[in-house]
Design a protein around this motif. Structure first.
Motif, mmCIF file in Angstrom:
data_model
loop_
_atom_site.group_PDB
_atom_site.id
_atom_site.type_symbol
_atom_site.label_atom_id
_atom_site.label_comp_id
_atom_site.label_asym_id
_atom_site.label_seq_id
_atom_site.Cartn_x
_atom_site.Cartn_y
_atom_site.Cartn_z
ATOM 1 N N THR A 1 -59.513 98.295 51.868
ATOM 2 C CA THR A 1 -58.232 98.389 52.585
ATOM 3 C C THR A 1 -58.081 97.275 53.617
ATOM 4 O O THR A 1 -57.361 96.308 53.396
ATOM 5 C CB THR A 1 -58.107 99.764 53.259
ATOM 6 N N ASP A 2 -58.737 97.396 54.752
ATOM 7 C CA ASP A 2 -58.596 96.419 55.836
ATOM 8 C C ASP A 2 -59.812 95.496 55.835
ATOM 9 O O ASP A 2 -60.949 95.963 55.978
ATOM 10 C CB ASP A 2 -58.476 97.127 57.180
ATOM 11 N N TYR A 3 -59.567 94.197 55.701
ATOM 12 C CA TYR A 3 -60.703 93.276 55.648
ATOM 13 C C TYR A 3 -60.286 91.857 56.022
ATOM 14 O O TYR A 3 -59.103 91.526 56.113
ATOM 15 C CB TYR A 3 -61.364 93.295 54.273
ATOM 16 N N ILE A 4 -61.318 91.026 56.234
ATOM 17 C CA ILE A 4 -61.144 89.595 56.458
ATOM 18 C C ILE A 4 -61.691 88.883 55.232
ATOM 19 O O ILE A 4 -62.840 89.093 54.844
ATOM 20 C CB ILE A 4 -61.883 89.127 57.724
ATOM 21 N N TYR A 5 -60.874 88.057 54.634
ATOM 22 C CA TYR A 5 -61.227 87.339 53.409
ATOM 23 C C TYR A 5 -61.242 85.847 53.736
ATOM 24 O O TYR A 5 -60.221 85.271 54.111
ATOM 25 C CB TYR A 5 -60.199 87.673 52.326
ATOM 26 N N GLU A 6 -62.420 85.232 53.598
ATOM 27 C CA GLU A 6 -62.582 83.816 53.900
ATOM 28 C C GLU A 6 -63.080 83.070 52.674
ATOM 29 O O GLU A 6 -63.881 83.588 51.898
ATOM 30 C CB GLU A 6 -63.575 83.614 55.042
ATOM 31 N N ALA A 7 -62.623 81.816 52.522
ATOM 32 C CA ALA A 7 -63.088 80.961 51.434
ATOM 33 C C ALA A 7 -62.712 79.520 51.742
ATOM 34 O O ALA A 7 -61.807 79.241 52.543
ATOM 35 C CB ALA A 7 -62.485 81.398 50.100
ATOM 36 N N ASP A 8 -63.421 78.606 51.083
ATOM 37 C CA ASP A 8 -63.077 77.188 51.131
ATOM 38 C C ASP A 8 -62.326 76.841 49.849
ATOM 39 O O ASP A 8 -62.753 77.219 48.744
ATOM 40 C CB ASP A 8 -64.334 76.333 51.249
ATOM 41 N N VAL A 9 -61.235 76.112 49.980
ATOM 42 C CA VAL A 9 -60.371 75.800 48.844
ATOM 43 C C VAL A 9 -60.126 74.292 48.797
ATOM 44 O O VAL A 9 -59.777 73.678 49.815
ATOM 45 C CB VAL A 9 -59.026 76.548 48.946
ATOM 46 N N LYS A 10 -60.285 73.698 47.610
ATOM 47 C CA LYS A 10 -60.003 72.274 47.414
ATOM 48 C C LYS A 10 -59.159 72.096 46.162
ATOM 49 O O LYS A 10 -59.509 72.571 45.085
ATOM 50 C CB LYS A 10 -61.302 71.479 47.281
ATOM 51 N N ILE A 11 -58.052 71.410 46.292
ATOM 52 C CA ILE A 11 -57.191 71.094 45.162
ATOM 53 C C ILE A 11 -57.631 69.757 44.574
ATOM 54 O O ILE A 11 -57.815 68.770 45.301
ATOM 55 C CB ILE A 11 -55.720 71.034 45.610
ATOM 56 N N THR A 12 -57.788 69.731 43.256
ATOM 57 C CA THR A 12 -58.297 68.511 42.614
ATOM 58 C C THR A 12 -57.294 67.843 41.681
ATOM 59 O O THR A 12 -57.510 66.705 41.268
ATOM 60 C CB THR A 12 -59.587 68.833 41.835
ATOM 61 N N GLY A 13 -56.214 68.512 41.320
ATOM 62 C CA GLY A 13 -55.249 67.855 40.447
ATOM 63 C C GLY A 13 -54.185 68.792 39.937
ATOM 64 O O GLY A 13 -54.113 69.963 40.318
ATOM 65 N N GLY A 14 -53.321 68.257 39.058
ATOM 66 C CA GLY A 14 -52.276 69.062 38.461
ATOM 67 C C GLY A 14 -51.105 69.291 39.389
ATOM 68 O O GLY A 14 -50.707 68.410 40.168
ATOM 69 N N HIS A 15 -50.564 70.486 39.331
ATOM 70 C CA HIS A 15 -49.355 70.831 40.088
ATOM 71 C C HIS A 15 -49.626 71.052 41.568
ATOM 72 O O HIS A 15 -48.712 71.217 42.364
ATOM 73 C CB HIS A 15 -48.747 72.096 39.483
ATOM 74 N N ARG A 16 -50.910 71.108 41.914
ATOM 75 C CA ARG A 16 -51.356 71.201 43.312
ATOM 76 C C ARG A 16 -50.896 72.486 43.993
ATOM 77 O O ARG A 16 -50.297 72.469 45.056
ATOM 78 C CB ARG A 16 -50.909 69.964 44.078
ATOM 79 N N ASP A 17 -51.202 73.584 43.342
ATOM 80 C CA ASP A 17 -50.862 74.908 43.877
ATOM 81 C C ASP A 17 -52.021 75.855 43.577
ATOM 82 O O ASP A 17 -52.116 76.432 42.490
ATOM 83 C CB ASP A 17 -49.569 75.415 43.245
ATOM 84 N N ALA A 18 -52.917 76.006 44.539
ATOM 85 C CA ALA A 18 -54.038 76.940 44.428
ATOM 86 C C ALA A 18 -53.811 78.073 45.420
ATOM 87 O O ALA A 18 -53.116 77.898 46.428
ATOM 88 C CB ALA A 18 -55.360 76.241 44.707
ATOM 89 N N ALA A 19 -54.395 79.229 45.144
ATOM 90 C CA ALA A 19 -54.101 80.386 45.993
ATOM 91 C C ALA A 19 -55.298 81.310 46.100
ATOM 92 O O ALA A 19 -56.156 81.367 45.211
ATOM 93 C CB ALA A 19 -52.903 81.157 45.442
ATOM 94 N N MET A 20 -55.331 82.037 47.213
ATOM 95 C CA MET A 20 -56.253 83.151 47.410
ATOM 96 C C MET A 20 -55.446 84.438 47.262
ATOM 97 O O MET A 20 -54.390 84.588 47.890
ATOM 98 C CB MET A 20 -56.902 83.082 48.790
#
Length: 665
Positions: free
Chosen positions: A82-101
């Protein structure tokens, strides 16, 4: 020998170091607040990929397919989070340039949030470097919030998402303040975490999901936990006394949550809410959905809201309203939005949103068969409603099963649409108070193996469909009158075990929704429940998996008629007087008799002349200029309780145990 000793010592040291490292790793993973973490060694065994080309290697999780139309998703975790903190490292490498968590991802990918990280163009070459919060809910995408950021390709960015109840905060690259701070008035309550790309190649790493622990002192946490009690302050027992005395009596009874029944939407006692809050007691607003006991102050023409019954003379004291009457629906929505804006309730619940009645087809107390229901049914099905009177008619409900099945579905949808409009509609409760808890209510009954289907047919209650429509924070099952009206000898405290089919039906659509229960402890003279029954009911409700449970109503339980008044605490007030608080309301005449009090230090009685005595509900205030300076005890005798203010006034008064003492510091 020395070499051997050194080797042994070195081996021991190495073993200890390995042990400490191992223990450190175990302790890190054993942190009760860390729900999940993954740094992607050479596999992604905890993840489920849907579409795209996902691989885990060299410490990153990569999606490499940026082809046209490719929506790639991968998920991990539990749908119950339910209630949480979600952390991550994200790097876009190509294409349409739309990555998501993605977060709060529900099964079937039908409901979830995504935080989109965009590093370049989006449409028509326009620059679109931003964070964008979106929600996919009930088959519809909605953009909720966004923030412009200088996001580059081939660069890892650290994203932290905090989601607590209906509030979402997004922190970008270790910034102290959130880039997005959004409150959702119709939130998704729980779900997994994940990644998503759209025609984009990207890398992800260093995932950590940390539980946000519930604050045990937070009133909204309290409101959803353990034993609670219903209070209807319109009863005489609560009249002629201070709000704080009511709140204190509830507190002394051990309750930390009150379901405050508002009988009339124009009569809300804000002082009582404040008094309860001042003692850390959570307060739900409780109103009736299908009618009223009091139409005082209602707008002109309210009589047109009435529900049509087969036998309209079959109900006394309660006026049923049609949930198909749009004037009533709009008035109810506006009234409740006003109340939750003007008064600081912690939650709201509309109880008894159902059609009468379990045996209504036999007694005539069956509806809604009035003009509003008829018009709504005709608009939907281009047909008259079933005939419930003339058994020879081809449209008699037992003669035309197809028409009757439409009628059943129409009534279920009618209840759920009514609730959804009030809670989630334009200008409704959640728009007025996005922070407020919302509870749905439906009946439950031990009526045989087909109880769930029968209740759905006869009264339009379907807990699973209701919760799916309204999206509440909790769902309560209200014990139906054929059950609660049974005497204690016929209704064991664990009777809720028979309600498991109703819980199962709810769980089929809302597997992680908290569930509550309401019992009745004394609405009829023949079924008053004792204190021991109430105590065992509390135990049984917890054992059967209910998050919270309540009872109607505080002052009508068997303990009110059986328990003697008992002094529970005494305090010195600022003016030097002493206030003694009892477990229940006390009789003013006997409490004002000075001879009923004696004062002691140790075994030595003190000479104290009382100059004045006042009574306030469960309290008595003693005034004197002769109270001892140090601690002392007050012994009370002959003080009675208040049968004239009870629901059943024929019970005799109880008298305090003579010489009962309470300490004064």
């Amino acid at each position: 020998m020395k070499m051997r000793t050194f080797a042994v010592k070195r081996a021991c040291i190495v073993a200890i170091i390995i042990l400490l490292i191992t223990l450190g790793q175990q302790l890190a993973f054993a942190d009760p607040h860390v729900l999940f973490q993954d740094s992607f060694g050479n596999n992604a065994a905890s993840w489920t990929a849907v579409g795209g080309n996902w691989t885990a290697a060299s410490g990153v999780y990569e999606q490499s397919d940026a082809g046209a139309g490719i929506a790639a998703e991968s998920y991990a975790g539990e749908a119950s989070w339910t209630d949480y903190i979600y952390e991550a490292d994200v790097k876009i490498t190509g294409g349409h340039r739309d990555a998501a968590m993605a977060f709060r991802v529900q099964s079937g990918l039908n409901n979830y949030y995504v935080l989109s990280i965009r590093s370049n163009s989006w449409l028509n070459g326009a620059s679109d470097k931003r964070l964008e919060l979106m929600k996919f809910h009930r088959g519809v995408w909605k953009v909720s919030a966004n923030a412009e950021k200088s996001i580059l390709d081939q660069t890892f960015y650290h994203i932290k998402i905090e989601v607590k109840r209906n509030q979402i905060k997004v922190f970008f690259n270790h910034e102290a303040s959130p880039s997005i701070d959004y409150t959702d008035t119709d939130p998704i309550r729980s779900g997994k975490i994940g990644f998503r790309t759209w025609q984009t190649s990207a890398m992800f790493d260093n995932v950590v999901v940390t539980e946000i622990p519930k604050d045990p002192s937070d009133r909204q946490t309290i409101a959803m936990t353990g034993a609670s009690i219903k209070v209807d302050p319109s009863w005489p027992y609560y009249a002629g006394r201070s709000y704080d005395s009511i709140a204190e009596e509830i507190e002394l009874a051990g309750y930390r949550t009150v379901h405050y029944i508002v009988v009339n939407e124009y009569d809300v006692k804000g002082g009582l809410i404040d008094a309860l809050h001042n003692r850390g007691i959570a307060v739900w607003l409780v109103v009736f959905g299908n009618g009223t006991y009091s139409a005082w102050g209602f707008p002109p023409g309210w009589e047109n809201w009435k529900m049509g019954l087969i036998n309209p003379s079959g109900v006394a004291g309660f006026t049923f309203f049609s949930m198909f009457n749009q004037d009533y629906v709009q008035w109810k929505k506006t009234s409740l939005a006003r109340i939750v804006t003007d008064y600081p309730f912690d939650g709201i619940e509309i109880m008894e949103a159902f059609f009468p009645e379990w045996n209504g087809l036999q007694t005539g107390v069956y509806g809604d068969v009035g003009p509003d229901a008829q018009a709504a049914f005709a608009a939907k099905y281009n047909s008259a409603i079933p005939d419930f009177v003339n058994s020879g008619s081809p449209n008699y409900y037992l003669n035309n099963s197809a028409l009757y099945q439409k009628w059943i579905e129409f009534r279920v949808n009618g209840v759920n649409d009514f609730l959804n409009e009030i809670y989630n509609g334009q200008g409704g409760v959640r728009q007025a108070r996005p922070d407020i808890l919302v509870a749905t209510w439906s009946l439950a009954i031990d009526g045989g193996p087909d109880s769930v289907a029968k209740l759905r047919e006869l009264q339009g209650n379907d807990a699973g469909a209701m919760a799916a429509k309204v999206n509440p924070d909790i769902h309560f099952f209200q014990t139906h009158w054929p059950d609660w009206s049974k005497p204690e000898s016929q209704l064991p405290p664990g009777y809720m075990q028979a309600y498991q089919p109703f819980v199962d039906r709810l769980r089929s659509s809302q597997p992680h929704l908290p569930v509550g229960l309401q019992a009745d402890n004394g609405s009829l003279r023949t079924m008053i429940k004792s204190a021991s029954w109430q105590q065992q009911y509390n135990i049984e409700a917890a054992q059967h998996g209910y998050a919270t449970w309540t009872t109607y109503e505080y002052h009508i339980g068997g303990y009110m008629y059986a328990d003697k008044p008992q002094p529970k605490r005494a305090v010195r007030l600022d003016n030097g007087s002493v206030m003694i608080s009892f477990n229940k309301r006390i009789d003013e005449t006997t409490a004002k008799t000075a001879g009923n009090y004696t004062f002691w230090q140790g075994n030595v009685q003190q000479s104290v002349a009382l100059s004045n005595i006042t009574v306030d509900g469960n309290r008595v205030v003693l005034e004197s200029g002769q109270f001892p300076a140090g601690s002392f005890e007050v012994a009370v005798s002959n003080i009675k309780d208040t049968p004239s203010l009870w629901l059943f006034t024929e019970f005799p008064a109880n008298t305090v145990v003579a010489g009962s003492r309470v300490n004064v510091q």
